[in-house]
Design a protein around this motif. Structure first.
Motif, PDB file in Angstrom:
ATOM      1  N   THR A 225       0.845  -1.191   0.000  1.00 22.92           N
ATOM      2  CA  THR A 225       0.000   0.000   0.000  1.00 22.92           C
ATOM      3  C   THR A 225       0.878   1.238   0.000  1.00 22.92           C
ATOM      4  O   THR A 225       1.998   1.228   0.520  1.00 22.92           O
ATOM      5  CB  THR A 225      -0.929   0.029   1.224  1.00 22.92           C
ATOM      6  OG1 THR A 225      -0.135   0.004   2.415  1.00 22.92           O
ATOM      7  CG2 THR A 225      -1.868  -1.171   1.220  1.00 22.92           C
ATOM      8  N   TYR A 226       0.361   2.302  -0.610  1.00 26.43           N
ATOM      9  CA  TYR A 226       1.115   3.554  -0.690  1.00 26.43           C
ATOM     10  C   TYR A 226       0.146   4.706  -0.877  1.00 26.43           C
ATOM     11  O   TYR A 226      -1.068   4.502  -1.074  1.00 26.43           O
ATOM     12  CB  TYR A 226       2.132   3.503  -1.838  1.00 26.43           C
ATOM     13  CG  TYR A 226       1.538   3.203  -3.199  1.00 26.43           C
ATOM     14  CD1 TYR A 226       1.256   4.231  -4.100  1.00 26.43           C
ATOM     15  CD2 TYR A 226       1.264   1.895  -3.602  1.00 26.43           C
ATOM     16  CE1 TYR A 226       0.715   3.955  -5.342  1.00 26.43           C
ATOM     17  CE2 TYR A 226       0.733   1.612  -4.843  1.00 26.43           C
ATOM     18  CZ  TYR A 226       0.455   2.659  -5.713  1.00 26.43           C
ATOM     19  OH  TYR A 226      -0.087   2.384  -6.950  1.00 26.43           O
ATOM     20  N   CYS A 227       0.663   5.919  -0.809  1.00 23.51           N
ATOM     21  CA  CYS A 227      -0.188   7.104  -0.934  1.00 23.51           C
ATOM     22  C   CYS A 227      -0.594   7.313  -2.382  1.00 23.51           C
ATOM     23  O   CYS A 227       0.218   7.149  -3.297  1.00 23.51           O
ATOM     24  CB  CYS A 227       0.539   8.352  -0.424  1.00 23.51           C
ATOM     25  SG  CYS A 227       0.857   8.324   1.355  1.00 23.51           S
ATOM     26  N   TYR A 240      -2.755   5.764   3.007  1.00 21.41           N
ATOM     27  CA  TYR A 240      -2.217   4.653   2.202  1.00 21.41           C
ATOM     28  C   TYR A 240      -3.377   3.877   1.569  1.00 21.41           C
ATOM     29  O   TYR A 240      -3.640   2.738   1.920  1.00 21.41           O
ATOM     30  CB  TYR A 240      -1.354   3.751   3.088  1.00 21.41           C
ATOM     31  CG  TYR A 240      -0.016   4.362   3.426  1.00 21.41           C
ATOM     32  CD1 TYR A 240       1.126   3.999   2.725  1.00 21.41           C
ATOM     33  CD2 TYR A 240       0.097   5.314   4.430  1.00 21.41           C
ATOM     34  CE1 TYR A 240       2.359   4.562   3.021  1.00 21.41           C
ATOM     35  CE2 TYR A 240       1.318   5.886   4.733  1.00 21.41           C
ATOM     36  CZ  TYR A 240       2.439   5.514   4.026  1.00 21.41           C
ATOM     37  OH  TYR A 240       3.645   6.092   4.317  1.00 21.41           O
ATOM     38  N   GLN A 257      -5.500   2.903  -7.610  1.00 23.11           N
ATOM     39  CA  GLN A 257      -5.547   4.009  -6.663  1.00 23.11           C
ATOM     40  C   GLN A 257      -6.738   4.927  -6.939  1.00 23.11           C
ATOM     41  O   GLN A 257      -6.818   6.038  -6.427  1.00 23.11           O
ATOM     42  CB  GLN A 257      -4.259   4.826  -6.733  1.00 23.11           C
ATOM     43  CG  GLN A 257      -4.000   5.482  -8.092  1.00 23.11           C
ATOM     44  CD  GLN A 257      -2.781   6.389  -8.071  1.00 23.11           C
ATOM     45  OE1 GLN A 257      -1.919   6.280  -7.203  1.00 23.11           O
ATOM     46  NE2 GLN A 257      -2.723   7.304  -9.020  1.00 23.11           N
ATOM     47  N   GLN A 262      -8.925   1.845   0.636  1.00 24.38           N
ATOM     48  CA  GLN A 262      -7.939   0.806   0.334  1.00 24.38           C
ATOM     49  C   GLN A 262      -8.631  -0.519   0.032  1.00 24.38           C
ATOM     50  O   GLN A 262      -8.192  -1.270  -0.858  1.00 24.38           O
ATOM     51  CB  GLN A 262      -7.000   0.637   1.534  1.00 24.38           C
ATOM     52  CG  GLN A 262      -5.897  -0.374   1.314  1.00 24.38           C
ATOM     53  CD  GLN A 262      -5.066  -0.594   2.558  1.00 24.38           C
ATOM     54  OE1 GLN A 262      -5.016  -1.698   3.081  1.00 24.38           O
ATOM     55  NE2 GLN A 262      -4.413   0.467   3.049  1.00 24.38           N
TER      56      GLN A 262
END
Length: 360
Positions: A225-227, A240, A257, A262
């Protein structure tokens, strides 16, 4: 004739299903009723054509019996009616044989659409954006729903890559022949001398599949997971929510994204992954044909094309169908894609029918 025997079997099955739909036990079971109703609806077009074929057959026999009339006018009228009936029988026979071809089990499914810029630099990314908008407008005309899963935008308003999910009635049946390289010929906005440039984008269309059709073992996945980046309000670069899934056995990587959640991004990414894995298995079953498609989509070279969009001449040519050129590029880009989809589909149906006859 073998196909007439098949039609009689279809007609009998249609009648049987229609009677089942009127049974109280079926009406009381919504899932069973829906399943039978769908089977009935699938057979209805064949039965409708068969009924029309039988009427024309009767008309032809009646007209043939009047050819020996002593009255010349009556005999001439009978000949005219016979000619019309026989022409109609020939046309209907061709349509019915196509309807009797084994159905593609994926035709009723939605699709995962992937559009990628190929040869041509910035101009290719701009055309990728235009092609994607063309498919969105086509989807709107068909009352389908389009959801963007992931995109890689450029600073000039194009896309290096954009992936979307399209759901609705028989999406795959109309979109499945869009896969391949699409070439564009036009004068780019940055061209100062008015020269026509050539660039290309690649299109991949895969049927949506569910968990039952493609089972994925969780231990085969690495989930990061990431921004999120790009448009999205205050949540961008603070939560995230973006998801990257790597399928370790195949090294396939899928990212999503588009959603702020999420969980939703993970669900969409898994759907894309299942479709890609399903496509890999389908390619194994159709190795020769699939290898040609896979290499074409992989390279994005302008010479490996299925379709050319020529802006100076307002022309679109599909290179798979002899003589298929339409001088309505402006309308096609606005979503009038049936001008190409229908003749391409008819061409491949004819090729399939020919292969069935040759095999017999």
């Amino acid at each position: 004739m073998e196909w007439l025997n098949k039609l009689e079997e279809v007609e009998a099955r249609y009648q049987e299903l229609s009677e089942q739909m009127a049974e109280p036990s079926v009406i009381a079971d919504p899932s069973r009723y829906q399943r039978i109703a769908k089977q009935t609806a699938d057979l209805a077009p064949v039965v409708e054509k068969f009924n029309l074929w039988k009427k024309l057959k009767h008309d032809a026999e009646s007209a043939r019996s009047m050819l020996d009339e002593p009255d010349p006018e009556m005999a001439a009228l009978a000949r005219q009616e016979l000619d019309q009936a026989e022409a109609g029988l020939a046309d209907l026979g061709a349509e019915i044989k196509v309807l009797l071809l084994p159905k593609d089990p994926n035709d009723d499914k939605g699709v995962i659409l992937e559009v990628r810029a190929g040869t041509g630099g910035g101009e290719a990314t701009l055309f990728a954006a235009e092609v994607f908008r063309m498919y969105v407008r086509y989807a709107e005309s068909q009352r389908w729903k389009v959801e963007i899963i992931s995109s890689n935008e450029t600073g000039i308003g194009g896309y290096k890559e954009i992936i979307a999910m399209i759901t609705g009635d028989r999406v795959y049946s109309k979109m499945k022949f869009e896969s391949g390289v699409h070439r564009v010929q036009r004068v780019p906005q940055t061209e100062t001398q008015g020269r026509v440039h050539t660039s290309a984008v690649t299109i991949a269309v895969m049927p949506q599949v569910d968990e039952v059709e493609v089972a994925i073992d969780q231990k085969d996945l690495r989930i990061d997971t990431y921004c999120s980046s790009g448009p999205g309000g205050q949540s961008v670069n603070t939560t995230y929510s973006a998801v990257r899934i790597t399928h370790l056995p195949t090294n396939l990587v899928v990212t999503c994204q588009d959603e702020k959640s999420q969980i939703k991004n993970k669900a969409k990414a898994l759907q894309v992954l299942r479709s890609r894995l399903f496509e890999i298995e389908a390619e194994k079953r159709q190795a020769e044909q699939a290898e040609q498609r896979r290499s074409m989509v992989r390279t994005g070279d302008r010479s490996e094309k299925i379709r050319t969009y020529n802006f100076p001449q307002n022309r679109v040519t599909d290179h798979r169908v002899p003589g298929l050129t339409v001088y309505e590029l402006d309308q096609i880009l606005q979503g009038a894609l049936n001008k190409l989809v229908e003749p391409v589909t008819a061409h491949f149906q004819a090729e399939r029918l020919k292969s069935v006859r040759d095999a017999a």
